[in-house]
Design an enzyme around this catalytic site. Structure first.
Site, PDB file in Angstrom:
ATOM      1  N   THR A 168      -6.474  10.458  -1.187  1.00 45.88           N
ATOM      2  CA  THR A 168      -5.864   9.544   0.106  1.00 45.88           C
ATOM      3  C   THR A 168      -5.277  10.302   1.040  1.00 45.88           C
ATOM      4  O   THR A 168      -4.749  11.485   0.643  1.00 45.88           O
ATOM      5  CB  THR A 168      -5.120   8.249  -0.302  1.00 45.88           C
ATOM      6  OG1 THR A 168      -3.768   8.744  -0.911  1.00 45.88           O
ATOM      7  CG2 THR A 168      -5.908   7.307  -1.142  1.00 45.88           C
ATOM      8  N   THR A 226      -1.742   8.128  -5.975  1.00 44.52           N
ATOM      9  CA  THR A 226      -1.045   8.134  -4.702  1.00 44.52           C
ATOM     10  C   THR A 226       0.507   7.618  -5.178  1.00 44.52           C
ATOM     11  O   THR A 226       1.601   8.314  -4.783  1.00 44.52           O
ATOM     12  CB  THR A 226      -1.324   7.263  -3.690  1.00 44.52           C
ATOM     13  OG1 THR A 226      -2.701   7.657  -3.148  1.00 44.52           O
ATOM     14  CG2 THR A 226      -0.411   7.496  -2.388  1.00 44.52           C
ATOM     15  N   ALA A 227       0.350   6.631  -6.156  1.00 42.95           N
ATOM     16  CA  ALA A 227       1.795   5.996  -6.769  1.00 42.95           C
ATOM     17  C   ALA A 227       2.568   7.255  -7.492  1.00 42.95           C
ATOM     18  O   ALA A 227       3.708   7.033  -7.516  1.00 42.95           O
ATOM     19  CB  ALA A 227       1.391   5.078  -7.598  1.00 42.95           C
ATOM     20  N   ASP A 249       0.968  -1.284  -0.087  1.00 46.24           N
ATOM     21  CA  ASP A 249       0.083   0.109   0.130  1.00 46.24           C
ATOM     22  C   ASP A 249       0.656   1.452  -0.072  1.00 46.24           C
ATOM     23  O   ASP A 249       1.577   1.356   0.970  1.00 46.24           O
ATOM     24  CB  ASP A 249      -0.938  -0.005   1.257  1.00 46.24           C
ATOM     25  CG  ASP A 249      -2.157   0.890   1.264  1.00 46.24           C
ATOM     26  OD1 ASP A 249      -1.425   2.196   1.591  1.00 46.24           O
ATOM     27  OD2 ASP A 249      -2.921   0.718   0.713  1.00 46.24           O
ATOM     28  N   ARG A 250       0.563   2.234  -0.857  1.00 49.79           N
ATOM     29  CA  ARG A 250       1.448   3.608  -0.932  1.00 49.79           C
ATOM     30  C   ARG A 250       1.195   4.308   0.189  1.00 49.79           C
ATOM     31  O   ARG A 250       2.168   5.098   0.591  1.00 49.79           O
ATOM     32  CB  ARG A 250       0.987   4.175  -2.401  1.00 49.79           C
ATOM     33  CG  ARG A 250       1.700   3.466  -3.704  1.00 49.79           C
ATOM     34  CD  ARG A 250       1.024   1.933  -3.947  1.00 49.79           C
ATOM     35  NE  ARG A 250      -0.317   2.130  -4.099  1.00 49.79           N
ATOM     36  CZ  ARG A 250      -0.970   0.754  -4.147  1.00 49.79           C
ATOM     37  NH1 ARG A 250      -0.624  -0.357  -3.391  1.00 49.79           N
ATOM     38  NH2 ARG A 250      -2.405   0.851  -4.164  1.00 49.79           N
ATOM     39  N   THR A 251      -0.125   4.606   0.508  1.00 51.19           N
ATOM     40  CA  THR A 251      -0.294   5.337   1.274  1.00 51.19           C
ATOM     41  C   THR A 251       0.268   5.137   2.720  1.00 51.19           C
ATOM     42  O   THR A 251       0.683   5.943   3.523  1.00 51.19           O
ATOM     43  CB  THR A 251      -1.994   5.751   1.774  1.00 51.19           C
ATOM     44  OG1 THR A 251      -2.392   6.431   0.520  1.00 51.19           O
ATOM     45  CG2 THR A 251      -2.247   6.442   2.962  1.00 51.19           C
ATOM     46  N   LYS A 299     -12.446  -0.382  -2.071  1.00 55.37           N
ATOM     47  CA  LYS A 299     -11.174  -1.303  -2.241  1.00 55.37           C
ATOM     48  C   LYS A 299     -11.812  -2.580  -1.623  1.00 55.37           C
ATOM     49  O   LYS A 299     -11.359  -3.692  -1.762  1.00 55.37           O
ATOM     50  CB  LYS A 299     -10.126  -0.719  -1.429  1.00 55.37           C
ATOM     51  CG  LYS A 299      -9.252   0.278  -2.220  1.00 55.37           C
ATOM     52  CD  LYS A 299      -7.811   0.436  -1.457  1.00 55.37           C
ATOM     53  CE  LYS A 299      -6.927   1.354  -2.140  1.00 55.37           C
ATOM     54  NZ  LYS A 299      -6.370   0.775  -3.424  1.00 55.37           N
ATOM     55  N   CYS A 308      -3.008   4.990 -10.451  1.00 52.21           N
ATOM     56  CA  CYS A 308      -3.240   5.071  -8.862  1.00 52.21           C
ATOM     57  C   CYS A 308      -2.455   6.347  -8.550  1.00 52.21           C
ATOM     58  O   CYS A 308      -1.214   6.465  -9.305  1.00 52.21           O
ATOM     59  CB  CYS A 308      -2.367   4.024  -8.234  1.00 52.21           C
ATOM     60  SG  CYS A 308      -2.030   4.327  -6.476  1.00 52.21           S
ATOM     61  N   CYS A 316      -8.444  10.238  -6.591  1.00 57.44           N
ATOM     62  CA  CYS A 316      -7.976   9.016  -6.142  1.00 57.44           C
ATOM     63  C   CYS A 316      -8.606   8.058  -7.156  1.00 57.44           C
ATOM     64  O   CYS A 316      -9.990   8.225  -7.353  1.00 57.44           O
ATOM     65  CB  CYS A 316      -8.392   8.605  -4.669  1.00 57.44           C
ATOM     66  SG  CYS A 316      -8.030   6.846  -4.187  1.00 57.44           S
TER      67      CYS A 316
END
Length: 238
Positions: A125, A85-86, A47-49, A165, A83, A194
């Site tokens: 996010t 956040t990525a 998970d990036r966050t 999700k 994505c 997001c």
């Protein structure tokens, strides 16, 4: 036509919708006129966050790089990552993978500037908000960012993680309340920043003033690799 590589699975439903958008946006009269897409959907990427916020110590970059290099080995000349956040890792990923990666944050700033928007609300996010991805990029273009208060941001995270999700229906009244907060603070446009939130625009009728960042990414992917339908030149809801 350039071959588009999609570093996907972050999350899986958003990736599937991104592919749908690229097909719908492409100006094609036959199968052979659609863009060529190479997809690797790898949901196991950490998970990036949680990594950005220091909650988890497992860096998602090595696995993203592995997927990206695999796409390049199959002929991808340009990569899209559905994505948002990525995009925190954009520069590192581009350097490691070795081909251009479309920057959805930068492209959104350019699109808003073209549309004359000077104040935008951000629904994203915690990782995206805390890393100031949009705030930093938008400041370069003279666009002010507005984010929800603490309670509103918790609602956004609940929608992303406990609704989309988790494969559950979106609690649309929660979304409406947070969006209303941003509009009340002066946002001219509210960004679905997001890719899980993009599914809200897919499934629910939205009022005027929303812009889906994944639609911007899909639009730019099609423009880079094929022909865009004129109906997708304007993306802000009316």
């Amino acid at each position: 036509m350039k071959k588009l590589g999609v570093l996907g699975g972050l999350g899986p439903m958003a990736t599937a919708y991104f592919l749908q958008l690229t097909v719908e946006m492409t100006d094609a009269e036959a199968d052979q006129e659609h863009i060529e897409v190479l997809l690797h959907s790898k949901p196991r990427i950490p998970d990036r966050t949680r990594y950005i916020l220091g909650i988890d110590a497992v860096n998602p970059v090595p696995e993203m790089v592995e997927v990206g290099k695999g796409l390049v080995s199959q002929g991808a000349e340009l990569i899209a990552i559905p994505c948002i956040t990525a995009h925190y890792f954009q520069q590192e990923l581009e350097e490691e993978i070795g081909v251009p990666i479309l920057n959805a944050v930068e492209e959104t700033a350019l699109y808003l500037k073209k549309e004359g928007v000077t104040k935008a609300g951000i629904l994203a996010t915690d990782g995206t908000v805390e890393s100031r991805l949009f705030q930093k990029e938008f400041a370069r273009h003279g666009i002010e960012c507005i984010t929800p208060g603490e309670a509103g941001q918790k609602k956004v995270m609940h929608i992303i993680y406990e609704n989309v999700k988790a494969g559950n229906p979106v609690e649309f009244p929660l979304f409406e309340s947070v969006a209303a907060e941003l509009f009340s603070l002066g946002a001219q446009v509210v960004l679905l920043a997001c890719t899980e939130l993009s599914l809200i625009k897919r499934d629910y009728p939205l009022k005027a003033g929303f812009l889906d960042v994944m639609e911007v990414l899909a639009q730019k992917s099609v423009l880079a690799c094929g022909r865009l339908k004129k109906t997708y030149e304007h993306l802000i809801t009316e």
